[in-house]
Design an enzyme around this catalytic site. Structure first.
Site, mmCIF file in Angstrom:
data_model
loop_
_atom_site.group_PDB
_atom_site.id
_atom_site.type_symbol
_atom_site.label_atom_id
_atom_site.label_comp_id
_atom_site.label_asym_id
_atom_site.label_seq_id
_atom_site.Cartn_x
_atom_site.Cartn_y
_atom_site.Cartn_z
ATOM 1 N N GLU A 48 0.677 -1.205 0.051
ATOM 2 C CA GLU A 48 -0.046 0.023 -0.019
ATOM 3 C C GLU A 48 0.924 1.197 -0.078
ATOM 4 O O GLU A 48 0.953 2.092 0.961
ATOM 5 C CB GLU A 48 -1.185 0.015 1.120
ATOM 6 N N GLU A 55 -6.181 -8.312 -0.075
ATOM 7 C CA GLU A 55 -6.726 -8.259 1.304
ATOM 8 C C GLU A 55 -7.974 -7.827 1.279
ATOM 9 O O GLU A 55 -8.569 -7.018 0.744
ATOM 10 C CB GLU A 55 -5.776 -7.041 2.175
ATOM 11 N N TRP A 69 -9.223 -0.048 12.489
ATOM 12 C CA TRP A 69 -8.577 1.165 12.161
ATOM 13 C C TRP A 69 -10.049 2.193 12.068
ATOM 14 O O TRP A 69 -9.704 3.350 11.784
ATOM 15 C CB TRP A 69 -7.805 1.290 11.095
HETATM 16 C C1 GLA Z 1 -3.807 -2.813 5.061
HETATM 17 C C2 GLA Z 1 -2.632 -3.293 5.309
HETATM 18 C C3 GLA Z 1 -2.510 -4.470 6.131
HETATM 19 C C4 GLA Z 1 -3.420 -4.504 7.268
HETATM 20 C C5 GLA Z 1 -4.751 -4.022 7.003
HETATM 21 C C6 GLA Z 1 -5.567 -3.805 8.076
HETATM 22 O O1 GLA Z 1 -4.700 -3.014 4.186
HETATM 23 O O2 GLA Z 1 -2.081 -3.649 4.030
HETATM 24 O O3 GLA Z 1 -1.004 -4.746 6.515
HETATM 25 O O4 GLA Z 1 -2.777 -3.341 8.179
HETATM 26 O O5 GLA Z 1 -4.668 -2.602 6.532
HETATM 27 O O6 GLA Z 1 -6.945 -3.566 7.900
#
Ligand code: GLA
Length: 703
Positions: A189, A338, A346
């Protein structure tokens, strides 16, 4: 060392122009289905991937076997490993330890699992930032990043690039020819850029390579305004806060180029040692606007993204648009690298998705062209910042309730893998999207409530329901195979792109141009013409006489229905007798009263339509129905009750429909022809009922 640094600077200087020039001169050519498929031709990649992010480094090795057994039982066929484990892979500068990862990968492979290896560069180890503090980013407020979180590195640091490259090369030597490693994820990311002195120098070099002379730059940015004129490249600042629009746009482009370069650095290192069969991807973040995703995705085999809901529940239209956006980065199918197994940690309220919602989310992704859905994460580390996040296993190492839902997906994916292999969506409608336009509007919203992505949604939402499939692509993408092309707010419209849109209409396409289009040139300066630009205005037989940021809604009515303009309205002026006025503004500020709000002109078998405002659902429903019918776009399947999402995937010899009932009631569907259902395995039928919250996968009888 010095040599690497010079080479990198050279790359910054040489590539931006080439990349931007290439984007501008790209010619339209029809796309084949084969071009649209992500992983079909990659040997060893399962047709449908069900994966998890697995962090073996968080656990004793004795536990791994149990984890893999549980994964296998759920039908998981891919693990992504490594993407934050730099301190374990290289515990000290230049000392590598891959033994643990070798064993984890071997054990996963023994269980029939395919492996995606992530380069761990989003989380540099403590020794690195201590020894090379110049690799730490400086944030926009001037503070320096510190160790202990992630993403604290500076993408422009030659030292960081050197260390990331060395590690990526070591990893590729180790796993680049491993038959069970199917591909790579670079970093994780991509996020913010750094505001330090060296980045500023590189930004100045970037500008020099783009503008060649300060005279050209001064002219393009109108720097006589407020005495901004530069007589030395070193005077040019990094824009912080509100600044010159030309400078602000170039800073965003520079950031994009830096991420492209940052990624290229690792791709090159991996490609030098890895079997070409292995793919390279990155996990983007949907509509995140930090950089130009089209540019950064260029060198990847396919794009991936991380699909999280956060607070609330699945909005299939918003998520559907993000899937379509990601598919459009490479104009081929993609991966969800993901997604949330229940909840995140979060958001404001980290609510759990309802029972069945995780499954619907997965099927929606597949429907929109994903070839993989992978859960973040397998099991939460006992410590660390993400203890509360959803996962498949609990703190006790045993399946959480959502595990069974994922296991159900595992069984279902296995059932339809053959039927879906090689297919991807093939829409007849495209929405055009680009980052320059988005940023230009974000810099100068003019109405705080005008958000370019929300504006896109005002079109996407009704059009998706009517057409049942949509591409979201860059304005320079090939367009000739689309029956309908919609440009919601192409604020920055270089002449070459404007020309391409004109040609699309002349060749028989229906182009719909939305508010704020065609106002700016490639330097984010006002074009010396009225919207939507000289060429398009000529074609349209009309132009925007004035634009208005609205304090309150304005009534709109006409042949296509009635409703209101919100946030934005444009008073249109026609200049040719054959221009049709489809909608008009009602009583407002005197200027808009009775003036055209939507105009359209037929040109041979093509048509161009201008939509002068941001309109409410009622207007957008009527307008969308009209444009779809006029352009001859047929729905992918046919009418379905509201709450049911239709997705279609095709190949040269296959056609498959995924229908998702997002509503809490059972829905009856009448199909245009008898079809077989693959998940439960029914005989061909033309009538079916989808239970509440359920999914069906259909293939026409005989296929
Ligand atoms: C992002 C990150 C992950 C994790 C997720 C949690 O997508 O790539 O490593 O922290 O958020 O939602």
């Amino acid at each position: 060392m010095r040599k690497i640094y010079l080479l990198l600077i050279l790359a910054f200087i040489v590539s931006p122009n080439a990349a931007f020039a290439a984007a501008q001169t790209k010619q339209a050519k029809p796309e084949s289905n084969a071009q649209r498929q992500a992983s079909k031709s990659i040997p060893g990649v399962p047709a449908l991937v069900l994966g998890v992010a697995w962090y073996p480094e968080h656990w004793e090795e004795a536990r791994w076997e149990t984890d893999l057994t549980l994964m296998q039982a759920a039908g998981i066929n891919m693990v992504r490993v490594g993407e934050f484990a730099w301190s374990r892979m290289e515990p000290q500068d230049g000392q590598f330890d891959f033994g643990w990862l070798d064993r984890a990968i071997a054990l996963a492979a023994k269980r029939g699992m395919k492996i995606v290896v992530g380069t761990p560069t989003a989380a540099p180890p403590a020794w690195l930032t201590q020894k090379y503090p110049e690799t730490l980013a400086t944030w926009e407020d001037g503070t320096r990043a510190t160790h202990g979180n992630r993403g604290q590195y500076r993408i422009t640091s030659a030292k960081y690039l050197e260390l990331a490259r060395r590690l990526a090369a070591e990893m590729a030597k180790r796993y680049g020819n491993n038959p069970d490693v199917i591909g790579w994820q670079i970093d994780n990311e991509y996020g913010p850029v750094s505001y330090d002195a060296e980045s500023r120098q590189q930004f100045q070099s970037f500008l020099k390579s783009r503008y060649r002379t300060l005279a050209a730059l001064n002219k393009a940015w109108s720097t006589d305004y407020w005495s901004q004129t530069y007589d030395n490249w070193e005077q040019i600042p990094i824009p912080v806060g509100y600044h010159n629009p030309g400078l602000m746009l170039e800073w965003k482009r520079f950031g994009s180029e830096m991420f492209r370069n940052y990624q290229h650095n690792q791709i090159e290192a991996i490609r030098a040692h890895a079997d070409p069969r292995q793919f390279i991807t990155h996990n983007f973040m949907g509509f995140y606007g930090g950089f130009d995703h089209y540019l950064v995705a260029q060198e990847l085999n396919f794009a991936s993204w991380d699909n999280y809901v956060g607070t609330g529940h699945l909005d299939p239209v918003r998520k559907g648009a993000a899937h379509d956006l990601t598919r459009g980065f490479k104009r081929k199918s993609f991966w969800v690298m993901e997604t949330q197994p229940g909840s995140v940690n979060w958001a404001d309220v980290n609510n759990m998705l309802d029972r069945g919602e995780v499954r619907r989310m997965a099927w929606e992704a597949i429907g929109h062209g994903a070839d993989a859905v992978a859960y973040w994460q397998w099991r939460n580390a006992l410590g660390g910042q993400e203890q509360y996040h959803g996962s498949l296993l609990g703190a006790d190492g045993k399946p959480r309730p959502v595990y069974d839902e994922v296991a159900e997906l595992g069984r279902e994916f296995a059932k339809i893998a053959d039927a879906i292999k090689g297919t991807s969506p093939a829409p007849q409608t495209a929405i055009l999207y680009d980052y320059d336009s988005r940023w230009a509007i974000e810099f100068q919203k003019h109405n705080k409530d005008f958000d370019p992505n929300t504006h896109l949604q005002t079109y996407y939402r009704p059009l998706r329901q009517l057409t049942q499939d949509i591409d979201i692509v860059h304005p320079t993408a090939p367009l000739s195979h689309y029956k309908l092309v919609v440009a919601p707010a192409l604020n920055v419209l270089p002449d070459s792109t404007e020309q391409q849109l004109v040609e699309y209409v002349k060749a028989g396409g229906h182009l719909v141009i939305g508010a704020r289009t065609g106002m700016k040139d490639e330097h984010n300066a006002l074009k010396p013409s009225l919207q939507p630009g000289k060429l398009l205005s000529n074609l349209l037989g009309g132009e925007v006489a004035e634009f208005f940021a609205l304090e309150k809604n304005v009534p709109v009515s006409g042949a296509l229905g009635s409703g209101e303009a919100k946030t934005w309205a444009e008073m249109l002026r026609t200049s040719a007798p054959d221009v049709e006025v489809l909608l008009k503004f009602g009583k407002s500020n005197g200027w808009l009263d009775g003036q055209p709000a939507v105009i359209s002109r037929k040109l041979g078998s093509g048509r161009v339509t201008y939509v002068g405002g941001q309109f409410d659902e009622s207007i957008m429903a009527g307008l969308s129905k009209w444009m779809v019918e006029d352009a001859g776009v047929k729905p992918a399947l046919g009418p379905v009750p509201s709450g049911v999402e239709v997705c279609r995937r095709v190949s040269h010899d296959k056609e498959l429909f995924i229908l998702i009932n997002h509503s809490p009631e059972a829905q009856k569907i009448s199909l245009p022809a008898p079809m077989r259902e693959l998940l439960k395995g029914s005989e061909p039928a033309a009538l079916l009922t989808i239970p509440a919250n359920d999914v069906v996968v259909l293939v026409p009888a005989g296929k």
